[in-house]
Design an enzyme around this catalytic site. Structure first.
Site, short mmCIF file in Angstrom:
data_model
loop_
_atom_site.label_atom_id
_atom_site.label_comp_id
_atom_site.label_asym_id
_atom_site.label_seq_id
_atom_site.Cartn_x
_atom_site.Cartn_y
_atom_site.Cartn_z
N ALA A 147 -6.46 6.77 -0.24
CA ALA A 147 -6.13 5.51 0.34
C ALA A 147 -4.98 5.20 -0.53
CB ALA A 147 -7.26 4.68 0.12
N ASP A 285 -9.80 -11.47 -0.99
CA ASP A 285 -9.34 -10.43 -0.12
C ASP A 285 -10.18 -9.73 0.31
OD1 ASP A 285 -7.04 -9.40 1.19
OD2 ASP A 285 -6.65 -8.30 -0.58
#
Length: 550
Positions: A147, A285
């Site tokens: 990622a 977040d």
């Protein structure tokens, strides 16, 4: 004459060599800092001039084109510069619900994966931080990142004892670019504040502080452990939410090593919403990439939410957490005086606008939350309506020094959670969940239900009653009756919203079956439709169909 002809050639040669030299040095050793800031300043000036020249009476039919042009320009700058500019672009994306449709469409791509850096760059980070190669610390350190985001990328690896881990490595240019990026951002905010006569710089220092903290992985590790402690202290969440362990011997300011967790796409968001009201330590977040679900390790038939990426947190003050809980409770109780008082203390002069933004549904004072508003306003000229919006924003932000900075990130969290719930067809009644946990956050003191305005005395850490003291037998009796009545009125409001929630699901399912529409609309989607309609009728902003999808 020949001498005079040679001077310009020498000068041009010198200037060209200097420019090329500066470019090469900047590109190779300075992480393109000068180029990136030059691009920012140039585009910032172009945007300011574009709006100043073209956003005016008589050009209302061209305003959409103007917004589209500017949004595309900002997106190009963010993607070209990369790094923290991606974070700034994501901040625009999160707030796109109040921006014109062009911004909503354009910035939907800001959560796409960022390109990973080559493995040789990862090696340099390890040599600088640990004085060794990744293979000296780990077994099976995968060369290709699994990622990659704006600031860092993640590699799968194993400790020498075979423990699987996720190794988060900061991209090498972030440290060099950060100071210049944040300086350019604050400079542009000051310029725009002057050009557009709107308060835009009040969040700059808070954003600066939290972005700097976000790129410090030691801070992220500490946030992770603190979040883990808070979840474990709440009995109802202890088994439902899991935070991976940090391996501190393999962690530095640019490398974070955590327990590897296998999971699937998030399907339950209740755990995300609850900690806002009880602990005041808020994950700012919680987008889909940072939340996933796994089978419970001890009870495989049950699921467990896993929270990762703990770089961006906000720690609420005791005063703000109490006020925020009280604000949510007051929304359900239609306690206009309390709502107005809290908004006044926060420097917010548009309580209805703020309540609507908090709930993400149209809100009108003295109207119960389960009753839809039928207010209508005529559509005016696009320019006039956007000027009305500007004046309302100026009024809304007229006392920015009083606005709690926690609201910036708490609002971000709320909006992302709402978007997740919408994407999954509204499996939970978000508004009821928020209201229920807000009341739990107030504690068990019945004085919170006595009908008197409350503030929080931080010095003595106790509630101070601004109203009467309910002295004497009849006063105590009146207090007991009033507080219990208010509590059950609150529960009744939750019940009515729940009934509306389930009736909506039934109606949409039946309609989907009768008309063959495929999937039925969720409760969040219907609330979003009402919100879009209200914004269009009141402010003339026609929101993009997919703006609320996150």
């Amino acid at each position: 004459m020949s001498y005079m002809r040679k001077i310009p050639v020498r000068t041009i040669t010198f200037l060209t060599s200097t420019i090329v030299g500066i470019y090469l040095i900047d590109d190779k050793y300075n992480a393109r800092t000068l180029q990136r800031n030059g691009l920012t300043v140039w585009n910032g000036l172009c945007i300011g001039l574009d709006y100043k020249i073209n956003f005016r009476p008589g050009k209302g039919d061209k305003i959409d084109d103007l917004h589209e042009r500017v949004a595309q320009r900002i997106l190009r700058v963010c993607k070209s510069n990369g790094g923290l500019y991606i974070k700034l672009g994501q901040a625009i994306q999160v707030q796109s619900a109040i921006l014109p449709p062009a911004y909503q469409r354009t910035f939907k791509t800001m959560y796409d994966d960022a390109p990973a850096v080559d493995f040789d760059q990862v090696i340099k980070i390890f040599h600088n931080d640990f004085n060794c190669h990744p293979d000296d610390m780990f077994d099976d350190f995968e060369r290709t990142a699994i990622a990659s985001a704006s600031v860092a990328q993640v590699h799968r690896a194993k400790l020498k004892d075979g423990t699987p881990v996720a190794v988060k490595v900061q991209k090498p240019d972030i440290g060099k670019q950060m100071n210049w990026d944040l300086m350019a951002y604050k400079m542009l905010m000051h310029v725009y504040e002057y050009v557009f006569d709107l308060p835009l710089t009040w969040t700059a220092e808070t954003q600066d502080k939290h972005l700097r903290a976000e790129v410090d992985f030691i801070n992220e590790g500490k946030n992770s452990e603190k979040a883990k402690m808070h979840f474990e202290s709440i009995r109802s969440l202890r088994d439902q939410v899991y935070v991976p362990n940090v391996f501190w011997d393999f962690t530095s300011s640019r490398v974070l090593t955590c327990e590897w967790i296998d999971g699937v796409k998030v399907t339950d968001k209740e755990g995300l919403e609850r900690h806002i009201f009880l602990t005041g330590f808020v994950h700012a977040d919680p987008h889909p990439g940072n939340v996933f679900v796994r089978p419970h390790p001890k009870r495989p038939k049950n699921c467990q939410i896993v929270l990762i990426d703990h770089g961006l947190y906000v720690e609420e003050s005791v005063v703000f957490r109490h006020q925020y809980c009280l604000f949510w409770k007051s929304l359900f109780m239609m306690d206009t005086d309390m709502i107005n008082q809290i908004c006044h203390e926060w420097g917010i002069n548009e309580p209805e606008m703020f309540a609507s933004a908090t709930l993400m549904k149209p809100y009108k004072q003295k109207t119960a939350l389960h009753i839809a508003s039928n207010q209508r306003m005529s559509i005016q000229d696009a320019y006039k309506l956007q000027m009305v919006l500007k004046e309302r924003i100026k009024k809304f932000l007229s006392n920015t020094e009083l606005i709690p900075r926690e609201l910036i990130f708490v609002g971000r969290n709320m909006n992302i959670v709402r978007s997740l719930n919408r994407e999954l067809g509204s499996p939970v009644n978000r508004i009821n969940v928020m209201g229920t946990w807000a009341v739990k956050g107030l504690g068990s003191d019945w004085s919170n239900w006595g009908g008197n305005a409350k503030t929080f005395d931080e010095k003595h850490r106790q509630l101070i009653d601004k109203g009467s003291n309910f002295s004497g037998f009849f006063g105590q009796l009146a207090f007991i009756l009033q507080s219990r009545y208010n509590y059950w009125l609150f529960r009744g409001t939750l019940l009515m919203i729940s009934i509306g929630f389930y009736l909506t699901k039934i109606r949409e399912s039946i309609g989907s079956w009768i008309y063959g529409r495929g999937d039925s609309r969720g409760f969040e989607e219907i609330l979003d439709d009402r919100m879009k309609q209200t914004i269009e009728e009141n402010l003339g902003i026609v929101l993009d169909q997919n703006v609320f999808e996150g």
